[in-house]
Write a protein that holds these residues in place. Structure first.
Motif, PDB file in Angstrom:
ATOM      1  N   LEU A   1       0.813  -1.222   0.000  1.00 50.23           N
ATOM      2  CA  LEU A   1       0.000   0.000   0.000  1.00 50.23           C
ATOM      3  C   LEU A   1       0.841   1.264   0.000  1.00 50.23           C
ATOM      4  CD1 LEU A   1      -2.680  -1.011   2.656  1.00 50.23           C
ATOM      5  CD2 LEU A   1      -2.778  -1.269   0.170  1.00 50.23           C
ATOM      6  N   PHE A   2       1.965   1.208   0.692  1.00 44.20           N
ATOM      7  CA  PHE A   2       2.848   2.365   0.835  1.00 44.20           C
ATOM      8  C   PHE A   2       4.226   1.988   0.279  1.00 44.20           C
ATOM      9  CE2 PHE A   2      -0.148   2.361   4.424  1.00 44.20           C
ATOM     10  CZ  PHE A   2      -0.856   3.510   4.117  1.00 44.20           C
ATOM     11  N   PRO A   3       4.496   2.318  -0.974  1.00 47.18           N
ATOM     12  CA  PRO A   3       5.761   1.920  -1.593  1.00 47.18           C
ATOM     13  C   PRO A   3       6.996   2.373  -0.807  1.00 47.18           C
ATOM     14  CG  PRO A   3       4.263   2.781  -3.239  1.00 47.18           C
ATOM     15  CD  PRO A   3       3.631   3.045  -1.899  1.00 47.18           C
ATOM     16  N   GLN A   4       6.853   3.428  -0.012  1.00 39.41           N
ATOM     17  CA  GLN A   4       7.969   3.940   0.777  1.00 39.41           C
ATOM     18  C   GLN A   4       8.065   3.249   2.144  1.00 39.41           C
ATOM     19  OE1 GLN A   4       5.046   5.327   0.209  1.00 39.41           O
ATOM     20  NE2 GLN A   4       4.443   6.784   1.771  1.00 39.41           N
TER      21      GLN A   4
ATOM     22  N   ASP B   1      -6.906  -3.709   3.977  1.00 39.65           N
ATOM     23  CA  ASP B   1      -6.082  -2.562   3.589  1.00 39.65           C
ATOM     24  C   ASP B   1      -6.422  -1.347   4.437  1.00 39.65           C
ATOM     25  OD1 ASP B   1      -4.956  -4.201   1.687  1.00 39.65           O
ATOM     26  OD2 ASP B   1      -5.858  -3.182  -0.033  1.00 39.65           O
ATOM     27  N   ALA B   2      -7.702  -1.176   4.738  1.00 42.04           N
ATOM     28  CA  ALA B   2      -8.119  -0.038   5.559  1.00 42.04           C
ATOM     29  C   ALA B   2      -7.524  -0.143   6.963  1.00 42.04           C
ATOM     30  CB  ALA B   2      -9.637   0.040   5.617  1.00 42.04           C
ATOM     31  N   ALA B   3      -7.502  -1.349   7.530  1.00 43.34           N
ATOM     32  CA  ALA B   3      -6.914  -1.540   8.861  1.00 43.34           C
ATOM     33  C   ALA B   3      -5.414  -1.233   8.829  1.00 43.34           C
ATOM     34  CB  ALA B   3      -7.167  -2.956   9.351  1.00 43.34           C
ATOM     35  N   ILE B   4      -4.753  -1.630   7.767  1.00 44.47           N
ATOM     36  CA  ILE B   4      -3.329  -1.305   7.615  1.00 44.47           C
ATOM     37  C   ILE B   4      -3.154   0.210   7.582  1.00 44.47           C
ATOM     38  CG2 ILE B   4      -1.333  -1.429   6.062  1.00 44.47           C
ATOM     39  CD1 ILE B   4      -2.427  -4.212   5.172  1.00 44.47           C
ATOM     40  N   CYS B   5      -4.004   0.885   6.854  1.00 40.86           N
ATOM     41  CA  CYS B   5      -3.927   2.352   6.774  1.00 40.86           C
ATOM     42  C   CYS B   5      -4.102   2.983   8.153  1.00 40.86           C
ATOM     43  CB  CYS B   5      -4.993   2.894   5.826  1.00 40.86           C
ATOM     44  SG  CYS B   5      -4.684   2.564   4.083  1.00 40.86           S
ATOM     45  N   GLY B   6      -5.059   2.509   8.920  1.00 43.28           N
ATOM     46  CA  GLY B   6      -5.277   3.055  10.255  1.00 43.28           C
ATOM     47  C   GLY B   6      -4.089   2.845  11.171  1.00 43.28           C
ATOM     48  N   GLY B   7      -3.506   1.661  11.116  1.00 42.50           N
ATOM     49  CA  GLY B   7      -2.323   1.389  11.934  1.00 42.50           C
ATOM     50  C   GLY B   7      -1.128   2.222  11.508  1.00 42.50           C
ATOM     51  N   ALA B   8      -0.927   2.312  10.219  1.00 44.11           N
ATOM     52  CA  ALA B   8       0.192   3.104   9.698  1.00 44.11           C
ATOM     53  C   ALA B   8       0.014   4.580  10.021  1.00 44.11           C
ATOM     54  CB  ALA B   8       0.331   2.889   8.190  1.00 44.11           C
TER      55      ALA B   8
ATOM     56  N   VAL C   1      -0.029  11.004   3.557  1.00 45.68           N
ATOM     57  CA  VAL C   1      -1.410  11.498   3.599  1.00 45.68           C
ATOM     58  C   VAL C   1      -2.074  11.349   2.235  1.00 45.68           C
ATOM     59  CG1 VAL C   1      -2.832  13.561   3.898  1.00 45.68           C
ATOM     60  CG2 VAL C   1      -1.063  13.021   5.564  1.00 45.68           C
ATOM     61  N   ALA C   2      -1.345  11.614   1.172  1.00 45.08           N
ATOM     62  CA  ALA C   2      -1.903  11.435  -0.173  1.00 45.08           C
ATOM     63  C   ALA C   2      -2.286   9.972  -0.403  1.00 45.08           C
ATOM     64  CB  ALA C   2      -0.894  11.907  -1.226  1.00 45.08           C
ATOM     65  N   GLU C   3      -1.466   9.064   0.070  1.00 46.71           N
ATOM     66  CA  GLU C   3      -1.781   7.634  -0.068  1.00 46.71           C
ATOM     67  C   GLU C   3      -3.017   7.270   0.747  1.00 46.71           C
ATOM     68  OE1 GLU C   3      -0.382   5.333  -2.120  1.00 46.71           O
ATOM     69  OE2 GLU C   3       0.744   7.011  -2.929  1.00 46.71           O
ATOM     70  N   ILE C   4      -3.111   7.797   1.962  1.00 46.07           N
ATOM     71  CA  ILE C   4      -4.283   7.544   2.814  1.00 46.07           C
ATOM     72  C   ILE C   4      -5.560   8.016   2.094  1.00 46.07           C
ATOM     73  CG2 ILE C   4      -5.456   8.353   4.929  1.00 46.07           C
ATOM     74  CD1 ILE C   4      -3.470   6.282   5.631  1.00 46.07           C
ATOM     75  N   GLU C   5      -5.498   9.197   1.539  1.00 47.09           N
ATOM     76  CA  GLU C   5      -6.676   9.734   0.834  1.00 47.09           C
ATOM     77  C   GLU C   5      -7.042   8.863  -0.361  1.00 47.09           C
ATOM     78  OE1 GLU C   5      -8.601  11.941   2.096  1.00 47.09           O
ATOM     79  OE2 GLU C   5      -7.228  12.638   3.642  1.00 47.09           O
ATOM     80  N   ARG C   6      -6.044   8.383  -1.062  1.00 47.14           N
ATOM     81  CA  ARG C   6      -6.287   7.529  -2.230  1.00 47.14           C
ATOM     82  C   ARG C   6      -6.888   6.189  -1.806  1.00 47.14           C
ATOM     83  NH1 ARG C   6      -3.862   3.396  -4.578  1.00 47.14           N
ATOM     84  NH2 ARG C   6      -2.009   3.460  -3.261  1.00 47.14           N
ATOM     85  N   LEU C   7      -6.394   5.628  -0.716  1.00 43.01           N
ATOM     86  CA  LEU C   7      -6.803   4.290  -0.288  1.00 43.01           C
ATOM     87  C   LEU C   7      -8.120   4.267   0.479  1.00 43.01           C
ATOM     88  CD1 LEU C   7      -3.263   3.116   0.821  1.00 43.01           C
ATOM     89  CD2 LEU C   7      -4.585   2.148  -1.089  1.00 43.01           C
ATOM     90  N   LEU C   8      -8.424   5.332   1.185  1.00 47.26           N
ATOM     91  CA  LEU C   8      -9.610   5.349   2.050  1.00 47.26           C
ATOM     92  C   LEU C   8     -10.699   6.244   1.447  1.00 47.26           C
ATOM     93  CD1 LEU C   8      -7.882   5.637   5.545  1.00 47.26           C
ATOM     94  CD2 LEU C   8      -8.692   3.569   4.396  1.00 47.26           C
ATOM     95  N   HIS C   9     -11.199   5.870   0.311  1.00 47.41           N
ATOM     96  CA  HIS C   9     -12.203   6.706  -0.354  1.00 47.41           C
ATOM     97  C   HIS C   9     -13.632   6.290  -0.017  1.00 47.41           C
ATOM     98  CE1 HIS C   9     -12.380   3.439  -3.277  1.00 47.41           C
ATOM     99  NE2 HIS C   9     -11.079   3.507  -3.307  1.00 47.41           N
ATOM    100  N   GLU C  10     -13.848   5.081   0.444  1.00 50.33           N
ATOM    101  CA  GLU C  10     -15.185   4.606   0.812  1.00 50.33           C
ATOM    102  C   GLU C  10     -15.403   4.771   2.319  1.00 50.33           C
ATOM    103  OE1 GLU C  10     -17.450   3.469  -1.356  1.00 50.33           O
ATOM    104  OE2 GLU C  10     -16.072   3.685  -3.055  1.00 50.33           O
TER     105      GLU C  10
ATOM    106  N   ALA D   1     -10.484   1.908   9.181  1.00 51.91           N
ATOM    107  CA  ALA D   1      -9.215   2.571   9.479  1.00 51.91           C
ATOM    108  C   ALA D   1      -9.256   3.226  10.858  1.00 51.91           C
ATOM    109  CB  ALA D   1      -8.882   3.607   8.407  1.00 51.91           C
ATOM    110  N   VAL D   2     -10.355   3.864  11.175  1.00 54.21           N
ATOM    111  CA  VAL D   2     -10.505   4.500  12.491  1.00 54.21           C
ATOM    112  C   VAL D   2     -10.459   3.443  13.594  1.00 54.21           C
ATOM    113  CG1 VAL D   2     -12.138   5.708  13.995  1.00 54.21           C
ATOM    114  CG2 VAL D   2     -11.675   6.581  11.696  1.00 54.21           C
ATOM    115  N   ALA D   3     -11.167   2.340  13.408  1.00 51.90           N
ATOM    116  CA  ALA D   3     -11.163   1.273  14.413  1.00 51.90           C
ATOM    117  C   ALA D   3      -9.750   0.729  14.615  1.00 51.90           C
ATOM    118  CB  ALA D   3     -12.116   0.159  14.003  1.00 51.90           C
ATOM    119  N   SER D   4      -9.043   0.549  13.534  1.00 48.72           N
ATOM    120  CA  SER D   4      -7.672   0.056  13.607  1.00 48.72           C
ATOM    121  C   SER D   4      -6.756   1.054  14.311  1.00 48.72           C
ATOM    122  CB  SER D   4      -7.150  -0.228  12.198  1.00 48.72           C
ATOM    123  OG  SER D   4      -5.806  -0.652  12.228  1.00 48.72           O
ATOM    124  N   ALA D   5      -6.875   2.317  13.952  1.00 44.46           N
ATOM    125  CA  ALA D   5      -6.044   3.351  14.586  1.00 44.46           C
ATOM    126  C   ALA D   5      -6.321   3.414  16.086  1.00 44.46           C
ATOM    127  CB  ALA D   5      -6.301   4.706  13.931  1.00 44.46           C
ATOM    128  N   ASN D   6      -7.581   3.347  16.476  1.00 38.65           N
ATOM    129  CA  ASN D   6      -7.906   3.367  17.904  1.00 38.65           C
ATOM    130  C   ASN D   6      -7.352   2.137  18.619  1.00 38.65           C
ATOM    131  OD1 ASN D   6      -9.225   5.855  18.519  1.00 38.65           O
ATOM    132  ND2 ASN D   6     -11.001   5.155  17.355  1.00 38.65           N
TER     133      ASN D   6
END
Length: 172
Positions: A59-62, A95-102, A140-149, A156-161
């Motif tokens: 998800l995050f090439p970097q 993928d959304a859970a990965i985004c929240g954790g990242a 942040v640009a990647e997050i916006e691209r990945l979390l559009h729904e 993602a929020v549940a994962s981040a919490n």
């Protein structure tokens, strides 16, 4: 509302609770700083590993440049401290859970920029010493691209919490 704004808004309470706990540490004091790093290591290292194993690099090439457990281990070693027992990380099953954790881990890099100024002279601070300026906008640009729904943002929020809660358990 952007994905980043939603993550920030809906994790605010968990973030504040964690910040309140960690603000009690005197990072200029070797003992407190060591305790701070140990708490971070107990949560950060297994979370970063779990994110890597779940496919964060897809998800995050970097991602390889983003990982920093190595520097946390080096700081602990420089202080003569052993790695603590790892906390059980949340599951990153989507993928959304990965985004929240990242999001939480990358946000902690931003916080490290502020915290490193409080670290005592002569204390190691490689873990806090990573300049996020080049990474955060791209992340942040990647997050916006990945979390559009909306469903993705909820996950993602549940994962981040859950990640914030893991850090808080480690800090206690």
């Amino acid at each position: 509302m952007s994905a980043r704004a939603r993550l920030r808004e809906e994790t605010h309470e968990a973030h504040e609770a964690l910040d309140a706990h960690f603000s009690a540490y005197d990072l200029s004091d070797r003992g407190d700083y060591g305790a701070f790093l140990l708490a971070h290591a107990a949560a950060f290292v297994p979370i970063e590993k779990a994110l890597t194993e779940a496919g964060a690099e897809r998800l995050f090439p970097q991602w390889r440049e983003m990982v920093r457990a190595r520097w946390l281990r080096e700081d602990l070693e420089a202080l003569g401290l052993e790695m603590p027992a790892p906390m059980t990380p949340p599951d990153f099953e989507s993928d959304a859970a990965i985004c929240g954790g990242a999001y939480v881990l990358e946000g902690s890099r931003l916080g490290g920029t502020v915290l490193k100024r409080a670290v005592g002279a002569g204390l190691p601070h490689a873990y806090l010493d990573h300049d996020p300026a080049l990474r955060w906008p791209q992340f942040v640009a990647e997050i916006e691209r990945l979390l559009h729904e909306d469903v993705d943002r909820v996950q993602a929020v549940a994962s981040a919490n859950a990640v914030f809660e893991t850090f808080l358990r480690a800090a206690k």
